[in-house]
Scaffold this active site. Structure first.
Site, mmCIF file in Angstrom:
data_model
loop_
_atom_site.group_PDB
_atom_site.id
_atom_site.type_symbol
_atom_site.label_atom_id
_atom_site.label_comp_id
_atom_site.label_asym_id
_atom_site.label_seq_id
_atom_site.Cartn_x
_atom_site.Cartn_y
_atom_site.Cartn_z
ATOM 1 N N GLN A 1 0.820 -1.218 0.000
ATOM 2 C CA GLN A 1 0.000 0.000 0.000
ATOM 3 C C GLN A 1 0.856 1.271 0.000
ATOM 4 O OE1 GLN A 1 -2.175 0.888 3.577
ATOM 5 N NE2 GLN A 1 -3.484 2.388 2.567
ATOM 6 N N TYR B 1 1.953 -7.140 16.293
ATOM 7 C CA TYR B 1 2.459 -6.089 15.412
ATOM 8 C C TYR B 1 3.073 -4.948 16.237
ATOM 9 C CZ TYR B 1 2.129 -2.366 11.861
ATOM 10 O OH TYR B 1 2.377 -1.338 10.991
HETATM 11 N N1 SER Z 1 -2.666 0.777 9.789
HETATM 12 C C1 SER Z 1 -1.946 -0.181 10.585
HETATM 13 C C2 SER Z 1 -2.799 -1.306 11.008
HETATM 14 O O1 SER Z 1 -3.981 -1.103 11.108
HETATM 15 C C3 SER Z 1 -1.376 0.490 11.790
HETATM 16 O O2 SER Z 1 -0.034 0.752 11.572
HETATM 17 O O3 SER Z 1 -2.299 -2.354 11.278
#
Ligand code: SER
Length: 315
Positions: free
Chosen positions: A13, A143
């Protein structure tokens, strides 16, 4: 000196738009795109492309030598929602790729690194309003943990080995050219597609889930600005807070209704709600503004108008 750039994760993206922006800034031959699979036509035809696995250290090193790369933008990562499904893979991709690139800079094979962090580095115990640059950070997602660990390593490599690594904590990014991949903020893109395709959207977050967001144009400008800034102005060597706007699904719906009055939204929160609930509502990005002159340009109304007209022109 004009940089010779390698973008790892160039088909994603952010990577796809960053590649084109850097090519138009520095010249097509200065920017090598790479990813584990081929990307869209514009990306593939505007310059060199290499198939590259971000976890393969030897392959990255030989690509860097082959093209005499000076700057690496490491955009490959597994995002928040997907990472909760594949924790081991997420940790291995997000961390190993970073170490490979940091080590190349430590060994003086490259000069400069851009590595994206995220608002996911914050957690449920972080103050939610105007979240400061330095605050409580106890992320509860795979994450977020990988991004926070990565930030600490970036600062460590800067302080101990003089590695010129620069980083931004991106908010949720809204764009129309390339689909996002597995994030919690992806609803703010899906909603525009569904509004145009079917006039309704079932949202996977609750109506009052307020999150920091930004238009891709702003994110690309920020990325280029931090990389072009004089080295001594970059005083945060972990990762900079970066902000533009904050909104919830109800507010984005209102702006869509200014263009599509009958647009309707319903709510069916899933596992991503739990992730979103741990993230800030808004971000204090004073350090970015002061150190390298950050200033966003897009608000929610202008984003909505631009998204709808661009998506409409695609059909
Ligand atoms: N846009 C990302 C996510 O939703 C956040 O860094 O994982």
């Amino acid at each position: 000196m004009t940089p010779k750039i390698l973008i790892i994760g160039a088909c994603g993206q952010i990577g796809s738009e960053l590649t084109l922006a850097l090519r138009s800034l520095y010249g097509n031959e200065q920017v090598i795109a790479s990813d584990i699979r081929a990307g869209n036509e514009e990306l593939m035809q505007s310059g060199s492309f290499e198939i590259l696995d971000a976890t393969d250290k030897t392959a990255i090193a030989s690509c860097v030598r082959k093209h005499k790369i000076t700057d690496v933008y490491l955009m490959a990562a597994m995002l928040s929602a997907t990472a909760e499904k594949y924790p081991d893979k997420a940790w291995s991709l997000n961390m190993n790729s970073l170490f490979h690139v940091l080590d190349l800079a430590k060994d003086k094979e490259i000069q400069k690194i851009f590595w994206p962090s995220s608002i996911a580095v914050f957690g449920p115990t972080t103050p939610k309003q105007n979240t400061p640059q330095r605050t409580i950070m106890e992320p509860s997602t795979v994450y977020g943990i990988s991004k926070l660990a990565g930030e600490r390593w970036c600062e460590y490599y800067y302080k101990n080995y003089g590695v010129d690594v620069r980083s931004i904590r991106y908010p949720g990014l809204i764009s129309w050219k390339t689909s996002p991949g597995g994030g919690t903020t992806d609803y703010a893109i899906e909603i525009y597609h569904k509004a145009l395709q079917q006039g309704s959207y079932e949202c996977f977050l609750n109506k009052d889930t307020r999150l920091p967001m930004m238009y891709m144009e702003d994110a690309i400008r920020a990325t280029i600005a931090i990389m072009q800034a004089a080295e001594d102005t970059i005083r945060v060597r972990s990762s900079y807070n970066l902000a533009a706007i904050s909104f919830d699904p109800e507010e984005i719906t209102e702006t869509i209704r200014e263009h599509i009055p009958d647009f309707s939204i319903s709510y069916a929160p899933d596992f991503r709600q739990k992730i979103a609930d741990t993230w800030p509502h808004s971000i204090d990005d004073t350090n970015s503004r002061e150190d390298w002159g950050w200033q966003p340009q897009y608000d929610l109304k202008t984003i909505t108008a631009d998204m709808l007209s661009n998506l409409e022109s695609l059909v």
